[in-house]
Design a protein around this motif. Sequence first.
Motif, PDB file in Angstrom:
ATOM      1  N   ILE A  17      19.911   2.791  -7.090  1.00 37.28           N
ATOM      2  CA  ILE A  17      20.775   3.714  -7.843  1.00 37.28           C
ATOM      3  C   ILE A  17      21.622   4.534  -6.883  1.00 37.28           C
ATOM      4  O   ILE A  17      22.808   4.755  -7.095  1.00 37.28           O
ATOM      5  N   GLY A  18      21.001   4.982  -5.765  1.00 38.05           N
ATOM      6  CA  GLY A  18      21.723   5.767  -4.780  1.00 38.05           C
ATOM      7  C   GLY A  18      22.847   4.981  -4.143  1.00 38.05           C
ATOM      8  O   GLY A  18      23.961   5.483  -3.967  1.00 38.05           O
ATOM      9  N   LEU A  19      22.570   3.720  -3.785  1.00 36.07           N
ATOM     10  CA  LEU A  19      23.595   2.866  -3.187  1.00 36.07           C
ATOM     11  C   LEU A  19      24.728   2.601  -4.166  1.00 36.07           C
ATOM     12  O   LEU A  19      25.906   2.588  -3.794  1.00 36.07           O
ATOM     13  N   TYR A  20      24.368   2.374  -5.428  1.00 32.92           N
ATOM     14  CA  TYR A  20      25.390   2.127  -6.441  1.00 32.92           C
ATOM     15  C   TYR A  20      26.280   3.353  -6.622  1.00 32.92           C
ATOM     16  O   TYR A  20      27.501   3.248  -6.696  1.00 32.92           O
ATOM     17  N   GLN A  21      25.646   4.562  -6.645  1.00 33.19           N
ATOM     18  CA  GLN A  21      26.414   5.783  -6.822  1.00 33.19           C
ATOM     19  C   GLN A  21      27.338   6.017  -5.647  1.00 33.19           C
ATOM     20  O   GLN A  21      28.482   6.449  -5.810  1.00 33.19           O
ATOM     21  N   LEU A  22      26.830   5.732  -4.411  1.00 36.31           N
ATOM     22  CA  LEU A  22      27.668   5.883  -3.219  1.00 36.31           C
ATOM     23  C   LEU A  22      28.886   4.974  -3.301  1.00 36.31           C
ATOM     24  O   LEU A  22      30.009   5.373  -2.999  1.00 36.31           O
ATOM     25  N   LYS A  23      28.655   3.737  -3.716  1.00 38.03           N
ATOM     26  CA  LYS A  23      29.755   2.785  -3.831  1.00 38.03           C
ATOM     27  C   LYS A  23      30.765   3.251  -4.863  1.00 38.03           C
ATOM     28  O   LYS A  23      31.979   3.170  -4.652  1.00 38.03           O
ATOM     29  N   GLU A  24      30.260   3.802  -5.986  1.00 34.94           N
ATOM     30  CA  GLU A  24      31.167   4.267  -7.027  1.00 34.94           C
ATOM     31  C   GLU A  24      31.951   5.490  -6.560  1.00 34.94           C
ATOM     32  O   GLU A  24      33.133   5.635  -6.859  1.00 34.94           O
ATOM     33  N   ASP A  25      31.283   6.382  -5.800  1.00 33.02           N
ATOM     34  CA  ASP A  25      31.966   7.561  -5.283  1.00 33.02           C
ATOM     35  C   ASP A  25      33.100   7.167  -4.356  1.00 33.02           C
ATOM     36  O   ASP A  25      34.188   7.728  -4.394  1.00 33.02           O
ATOM     37  N   ILE A  26      32.807   6.181  -3.488  1.00 32.70           N
ATOM     38  CA  ILE A  26      33.831   5.720  -2.557  1.00 32.70           C
ATOM     39  C   ILE A  26      34.984   5.084  -3.310  1.00 32.70           C
ATOM     40  O   ILE A  26      36.148   5.312  -3.021  1.00 32.70           O
ATOM     41  N   ARG A  27      34.667   4.308  -4.325  1.00 36.24           N
ATOM     42  CA  ARG A  27      35.718   3.602  -5.051  1.00 36.24           C
ATOM     43  C   ARG A  27      36.520   4.535  -5.950  1.00 36.24           C
ATOM     44  O   ARG A  27      37.573   4.168  -6.440  1.00 36.24           O
ATOM     45  N   SER A  28      35.976   5.760  -6.208  1.00 36.33           N
ATOM     46  CA  SER A  28      36.738   6.695  -7.026  1.00 36.33           C
ATOM     47  C   SER A  28      37.960   7.210  -6.267  1.00 36.33           C
ATOM     48  O   SER A  28      38.870   7.776  -6.841  1.00 36.33           O
ATOM     49  N   GLU A  29      37.957   7.056  -4.940  1.00 41.57           N
ATOM     50  CA  GLU A  29      39.104   7.447  -4.130  1.00 41.57           C
ATOM     51  C   GLU A  29      39.992   6.217  -3.896  1.00 41.57           C
ATOM     52  O   GLU A  29      39.693   5.119  -4.312  1.00 41.57           O
ATOM     53  N   GLU A  30      41.099   6.460  -3.217  1.00 41.01           N
ATOM     54  CA  GLU A  30      41.935   5.348  -2.773  1.00 41.01           C
ATOM     55  C   GLU A  30      41.216   4.706  -1.599  1.00 41.01           C
ATOM     56  O   GLU A  30      41.167   5.244  -0.499  1.00 41.01           O
ATOM     57  N   THR A  31      40.555   3.574  -1.820  1.00 37.90           N
ATOM     58  CA  THR A  31      39.710   3.005  -0.775  1.00 37.90           C
ATOM     59  C   THR A  31      39.967   1.527  -0.576  1.00 37.90           C
ATOM     60  O   THR A  31      40.645   0.863  -1.356  1.00 37.90           O
ATOM     61  N   PHE A  32      39.352   1.033   0.501  1.00 38.33           N
ATOM     62  CA  PHE A  32      39.493  -0.363   0.875  1.00 38.33           C
ATOM     63  C   PHE A  32      38.913  -1.318  -0.167  1.00 38.33           C
ATOM     64  O   PHE A  32      38.057  -0.954  -0.963  1.00 38.33           O
ATOM     65  N   SER A  33      39.372  -2.571  -0.107  1.00 41.01           N
ATOM     66  CA  SER A  33      38.734  -3.629  -0.882  1.00 41.01           C
ATOM     67  C   SER A  33      37.499  -4.085  -0.112  1.00 41.01           C
ATOM     68  O   SER A  33      37.140  -3.500   0.914  1.00 41.01           O
ATOM     69  N   ASP A  34      36.844  -5.131  -0.570  1.00 36.60           N
ATOM     70  CA  ASP A  34      35.649  -5.638   0.118  1.00 36.60           C
ATOM     71  C   ASP A  34      35.985  -6.576   1.276  1.00 36.60           C
ATOM     72  O   ASP A  34      35.101  -7.043   1.979  1.00 36.60           O
ATOM     73  N   ALA A  35      37.257  -6.861   1.471  1.00 36.55           N
ATOM     74  CA  ALA A  35      37.656  -7.820   2.504  1.00 36.55           C
ATOM     75  C   ALA A  35      37.440  -7.265   3.909  1.00 36.55           C
ATOM     76  O   ALA A  35      37.560  -6.065   4.148  1.00 36.55           O
ATOM     77  N   TYR A  39      42.302  -8.193  13.375  1.00 35.21           N
ATOM     78  CA  TYR A  39      43.595  -8.503  13.996  1.00 35.21           C
ATOM     79  C   TYR A  39      44.272  -9.669  13.273  1.00 35.21           C
ATOM     80  O   TYR A  39      43.666 -10.723  13.052  1.00 35.21           O
ATOM     81  N   GLY A  40      45.518  -9.473  12.857  1.00 39.57           N
ATOM     82  CA  GLY A  40      46.251 -10.491  12.127  1.00 39.57           C
ATOM     83  C   GLY A  40      46.281 -10.271  10.629  1.00 39.57           C
ATOM     84  O   GLY A  40      47.088 -10.882   9.924  1.00 39.57           O
ATOM     85  N   SER A  41      45.404  -9.372  10.125  1.00 40.48           N
ATOM     86  CA  SER A  41      45.390  -9.074   8.690  1.00 40.48           C
ATOM     87  C   SER A  41      46.658  -8.323   8.290  1.00 40.48           C
ATOM     88  O   SER A  41      47.284  -7.638   9.107  1.00 40.48           O
ATOM     89  N   THR A  42      47.016  -8.444   7.022  1.00 40.87           N
ATOM     90  CA  THR A  42      48.167  -7.717   6.494  1.00 40.87           C
ATOM     91  C   THR A  42      47.833  -7.215   5.092  1.00 40.87           C
ATOM     92  O   THR A  42      46.872  -7.681   4.463  1.00 40.87           O
ATOM     93  N   GLY A  43      48.630  -6.261   4.606  1.00 41.49           N
ATOM     94  CA  GLY A  43      48.469  -5.824   3.225  1.00 41.49           C
ATOM     95  C   GLY A  43      48.013  -4.381   3.076  1.00 41.49           C
ATOM     96  O   GLY A  43      48.021  -3.581   4.013  1.00 41.49           O
ATOM     97  N   LYS A  44      47.587  -4.063   1.849  1.00 41.68           N
ATOM     98  CA  LYS A  44      47.227  -2.692   1.474  1.00 41.68           C
ATOM     99  C   LYS A  44      46.054  -2.150   2.281  1.00 41.68           C
ATOM    100  O   LYS A  44      46.020  -0.965   2.642  1.00 41.68           O
ATOM    101  N   ASP A  45      45.056  -2.993   2.544  1.00 39.33           N
ATOM    102  CA  ASP A  45      43.909  -2.528   3.316  1.00 39.33           C
ATOM    103  C   ASP A  45      44.332  -2.065   4.713  1.00 39.33           C
ATOM    104  O   ASP A  45      43.820  -1.074   5.237  1.00 39.33           O
ATOM    105  N   VAL A  46      45.251  -2.788   5.312  1.00 41.01           N
ATOM    106  CA  VAL A  46      45.724  -2.424   6.653  1.00 41.01           C
ATOM    107  C   VAL A  46      46.538  -1.130   6.586  1.00 41.01           C
ATOM    108  O   VAL A  46      46.422  -0.265   7.465  1.00 41.01           O
TER     109      VAL A  46
END
Length: 254
Positions: A17-35, A39-46
């Motif tokens: 439950i704690g891990l799930y809540q942490l993940k949800e808290d992080i995702r409530s912000e403008e955050t990275f995808s799971d990718a 080096y060489g990556s492009t896009g929103k995560d970068v």
Amino acid sequence: MNKRLVIVTLLLMVCLIGLYQLKEDIRSEETFSDAIVKYGSTGKDVEELQGRLKYLGFYDGKVDGVYGWRTLRSVKWFQWEFGMTADGVVGPRTKLKLWEATKKWTPDMTMEKSEQTGQTGGGGADQGLTTSNSLGLSENDLTIMANAVYGEARGEPYEGQVAVAAVILNRVKSPQFPNTVHGVIFQPGAFTAVADGQIWLTPNETAKRAVRDAVNGWDPTGGCIYYFNPETATSKWIWTRPQVKKIGKHIFCM
């Protein structure tokens, strides 16, 4: 045996439950995808990676969403400063560390900063804290110094707070230490406030003023590069350093 199994099951459920809540808290912000970002990556995560690193002062390039050599260098620097393997690969651990260190960051901050740079032709002096700053320090440098002073020396006499800021600057100038403010403050094991997380407390005006006074030339320590609290110090080595003076609870030494 059944009672132990029930306890173990309950503990596992609490952890999940704690891990799930942490993940949800992080995702409530403008955050990275799971990718995985590397080096060489492009896009929103970068773009987000560059924006957050820029917010901390680790990255000084353009936020363009392209993971090139400048971004690689910045990521490795961040990883090294935060005690991780400096491989330039931005996986779950690096993302979490970066998110924890930049909780107040938002994408519009990156855009505002870029617009301000464009208005000054990219070479104008920063306003506010950096006014009359002859050392070439950025606003992020001065901000993290205020955080360090507040985390390390709040409650100390004002002179002692200026002294802590002066030690940081003396280390930047010394060949024995990293030659940047962030490098000095986040050098592994250098400051207690970094180790216990107090570096991220919001500094008060006294800490900010202490930084300004140190930047403007006030060094109550006379050039010291170390200090310690004799009541809490656990290192025997620190006692071997030549002691210069005591201000408040801290002893400053060479």
